[in-house]
Design a protein around this motif. Structure first.
Motif, PDB file in Angstrom:
ATOM      1  N   UNK A 135       0.803  -1.215   0.000  1.00 57.11           N
ATOM      2  CA  UNK A 135       0.000   0.000   0.000  1.00 57.11           C
ATOM      3  C   UNK A 135       0.841   1.273   0.000  1.00 57.11           C
ATOM      4  N   UNK A 136       2.117   1.163   0.399  1.00 55.61           N
ATOM      5  CA  UNK A 136       2.892   2.398   0.549  1.00 55.61           C
ATOM      6  C   UNK A 136       3.234   3.071  -0.783  1.00 55.61           C
ATOM      7  N   UNK A 137       3.288   2.314  -1.882  1.00 58.25           N
ATOM      8  CA  UNK A 137       3.618   2.891  -3.184  1.00 58.25           C
ATOM      9  C   UNK A 137       2.782   2.197  -4.261  1.00 58.25           C
ATOM     10  N   UNK A 140       3.680  -1.320  -6.532  1.00 59.17           N
ATOM     11  CA  UNK A 140       4.682  -2.127  -5.856  1.00 59.17           C
ATOM     12  C   UNK A 140       4.010  -3.362  -5.252  1.00 59.17           C
ATOM     13  N   UNK A 141       4.696  -4.506  -5.379  1.00 60.36           N
ATOM     14  CA  UNK A 141       4.172  -5.778  -4.897  1.00 60.36           C
ATOM     15  C   UNK A 141       5.198  -6.470  -4.020  1.00 60.36           C
ATOM     16  N   UNK A 142       4.715  -7.252  -3.073  1.00 56.68           N
ATOM     17  CA  UNK A 142       5.596  -8.005  -2.166  1.00 56.68           C
ATOM     18  C   UNK A 142       5.407  -9.497  -2.387  1.00 56.68           C
ATOM     19  N   UNK A 154      14.280  -6.078   0.408  1.00 57.28           N
ATOM     20  CA  UNK A 154      14.720  -5.591  -0.894  1.00 57.28           C
ATOM     21  C   UNK A 154      14.608  -6.675  -1.957  1.00 57.28           C
ATOM     22  N   UNK A 155      14.724  -7.939  -1.562  1.00 53.57           N
ATOM     23  CA  UNK A 155      14.660  -9.043  -2.521  1.00 53.57           C
ATOM     24  C   UNK A 155      13.235  -9.499  -2.799  1.00 53.57           C
ATOM     25  N   UNK A 156      12.288  -9.022  -2.022  1.00 53.06           N
ATOM     26  CA  UNK A 156      10.899  -9.447  -2.173  1.00 53.06           C
ATOM     27  C   UNK A 156       9.985  -8.366  -2.720  1.00 53.06           C
ATOM     28  N   UNK A 157      10.511  -7.190  -3.009  1.00 52.93           N
ATOM     29  CA  UNK A 157       9.695  -6.103  -3.559  1.00 52.93           C
ATOM     30  C   UNK A 157       9.818  -6.106  -5.084  1.00 52.93           C
ATOM     31  N   UNK A 158       8.669  -6.049  -5.743  1.00 53.59           N
ATOM     32  CA  UNK A 158       8.616  -5.978  -7.204  1.00 53.59           C
ATOM     33  C   UNK A 158       7.880  -4.714  -7.618  1.00 53.59           C
ATOM     34  N   UNK A 159       8.357  -4.097  -8.675  1.00 54.10           N
ATOM     35  CA  UNK A 159       7.775  -2.863  -9.185  1.00 54.10           C
ATOM     36  C   UNK A 159       7.202  -3.153 -10.565  1.00 54.10           C
ATOM     37  N   UNK A 368      11.372   7.990   6.643  1.00 55.43           N
ATOM     38  CA  UNK A 368      10.737   8.983   5.788  1.00 55.43           C
ATOM     39  C   UNK A 368       9.595   8.488   4.934  1.00 55.43           C
ATOM     40  N   UNK A 369       9.336   7.179   4.953  1.00 49.48           N
ATOM     41  CA  UNK A 369       8.264   6.625   4.152  1.00 49.48           C
ATOM     42  C   UNK A 369       8.757   6.116   2.811  1.00 49.48           C
ATOM     43  N   UNK A 370       8.118   5.038   2.336  1.00 50.36           N
ATOM     44  CA  UNK A 370       8.529   4.421   1.077  1.00 50.36           C
ATOM     45  C   UNK A 370       8.259   5.332  -0.111  1.00 50.36           C
ATOM     46  N   UNK A 371       7.145   6.039  -0.095  1.00 48.39           N
ATOM     47  CA  UNK A 371       6.800   6.887  -1.231  1.00 48.39           C
ATOM     48  C   UNK A 371       7.889   7.938  -1.480  1.00 48.39           C
ATOM     49  N   UNK A 372       8.353   8.573  -0.412  1.00 51.04           N
ATOM     50  CA  UNK A 372       9.406   9.584  -0.568  1.00 51.04           C
ATOM     51  C   UNK A 372      10.718   8.940  -1.002  1.00 51.04           C
TER      52      UNK A 372
END
Length: 428
Positions: A135-137, A140-142, A154-159, A368-372
């Motif tokens: 939900x933060x960006x 983006x998928x986990x 970092x290895x489980x985030x997909x854009x 600072x949050x993922x979006x930033x």
């Protein structure tokens, strides 16, 4: 979608990660139906860097877990001798960075044909991932499958990105350097933070470990970078030069590398001086003169020097500097053992720290949050790609798994210079 031939995967020996095989996989088709939340992907574009060798060399360490990112095919699907469980147990699979294409989806909101940037399997076998929206960006998928829960985020985030096969060069640069650029970006902006209101992050990303303003301060220091011609080292040097205010810059940045890489390293224009590992063997070499000899802080950064270079330079710098700080960013990609200097990272009082990019990114996102974070980082990355501010760095594109495997062996033999970036396209 391209017509698929018999799929194959890369298998790597756990005992000798320089030994690898391309092995065909025979699985019944059609594939079983997906469960809700699952997607089937095929590798589209990946890179080959020294990171791949690190994943192979250290992937069996439980808290790293890189060998678990992708499942081993069933023994029954493999040819001899890999169809024997005892033989297959001696092999692993590792990950690569780049893009995959979604070829089947039971994930709400994830369409077939979408490209996913992140960690990818090395091979042409369709793999199943279990994804949930982050939900933060947006976009983006986990990956949330059980086998990958112990991997750093970092290895489980997909854009997710729309597919555009006309931008092969752009995707190649993403696969080759986006993640390595992030490491250089975070080293400059977060580990060695200078901006008002930004708290510096310990290189290991552990909030329990002390990392003072003095530790983070590079003002007037001499920075000595081993293996500086690698992608992470170049990214850090470039970000430090381009984005750090002049009054917060080091007094001098020295690159140290091999004779083979010297011409390219000099040509980048990022360093005040380029030295050779072997310079220490020259009795006429004046290291103290290079350090400006006035007691200022010296930062030794190892980006993956081969052989015993990091220990030799750490010992020499310690003898010449009263204020030496050391940071291990990468290890010898082909080394069998951790260097003596690297082992000192286990002692917080040693003055030697280890950099863990994934954990540092987690701390920055928490603050600072993922979006930033992603907005700022992607803006910096887009500018880097658009301006190509590392002269001489070039892409070499191969096609398919056979090309990847052949180049794996060439990298082991040292046949490619650091100015060459290896990327591979796969038919999907």
């Amino acid at each position: 979608m391209a017509q698929q031939q018999q799929p194959a995967v890369q298998l790597i020996s756990k005992s000798d990660f320089t030994t690898q095989h391309v092995v065909p996989v025979s699985l019944p088709t059609p594939f079983p139906p997906l469960s809700p939340g699952q997607a089937r992907i095929r590798t589209h574009t990946i890179s080959l860097t020294t990171n791949n060798f690190t994943y192979a060399r250290l992937g069996g360490i439980p808290y790293l877990g890189w060998w678990d990112a992708w499942p081993m095919p069933p023994c029954s699907s493999l040819p001899a001798p890999f169809n024997e469980p005892s033989t297959l147990a001696g092999y692993c699979r590792v990950l690569a960075w780049g893009y995959s294409a979604v070829v089947e989806s039971a994930v709400p909101g994830l369409e077939v044909g979408t490209l996913l940037f992140g960690t990818q399997p090395i091979g042409t076998l369709a793999e199943v991932v279990e994804l949930e929206s982050i939900e933060d960006v947006d976009g983006h998928w986990r990956e949330v499958s059980g086998r990958r829960k112990h991997l750093n985020s970092v290895y489980n985030r997909y854009i997710a990105r729309p597919r555009d096969d006309t931008d092969r060069e752009g995707m190649g640069w993403d696969a080759l350097m986006n993640v390595l650029f992030q490491s250089g970006y975070m080293l400059n902006r977060s580990v060695f933070a200078w901006e008002e209101g930004v708290k510096a992050v310990h290189p290991l990303g552990d909030p329990a470990l002390p990392w003072t303003e003095e530790d983070a301060d590079l003002t007037g220091a001499v920075v000595v970078m081993l293996a500086a011609s690698g992608k992470t080292g170049l990214s850090f040097a470039r970000e430090m030069r381009a984005r750090r205010p002049r009054e917060k810059q080091p007094a001098k940045v020295i690159a140290v590398g091999s004779a083979k890489s010297k011409e390219f390293t000099v040509g980048t224009g990022l360093f005040d001086e380029v030295l050779l590992y072997s310079d220490l063997e020259d009795q006429a070499f004046d290291l103290e003169y290079r350090l400006k000899g006035d007691g200022r802080k010296v930062l030794l950064m190892d980006f993956g020097a081969r052989g015993g270079a990091v220990d030799q330079w750490a010992e020499a710098l310690e003898a010449k500097s009263k204020n030496l700080q050391a940071l291990i960013v990468g290890g010898d990609p082909l080394g069998k053992e951790i260097s003596k200097t690297g082992k000192q990272t286990e002692d917080p009082a040693s003055g030697v720290a280890q950099f863990f990019a994934g954990a540092v990114r987690d701390r920055v996102i928490e603050a600072g949050g993922a979006a930033k974070y992603f907005a700022d980082q992607e803006t910096a990355w887009a500018e880097f790609k658009a301006t190509r501010t590392v002269p001489g760095l070039q892409l070499k594109r191969g096609e398919g798994l056979a090309s990847f495997s052949e180049d794996w062996n060439k990298v082991v033999k040292g046949e490619y210079g650091t100015h060459i970036g290896l990327v591979y396209g796969f038919p999907v």
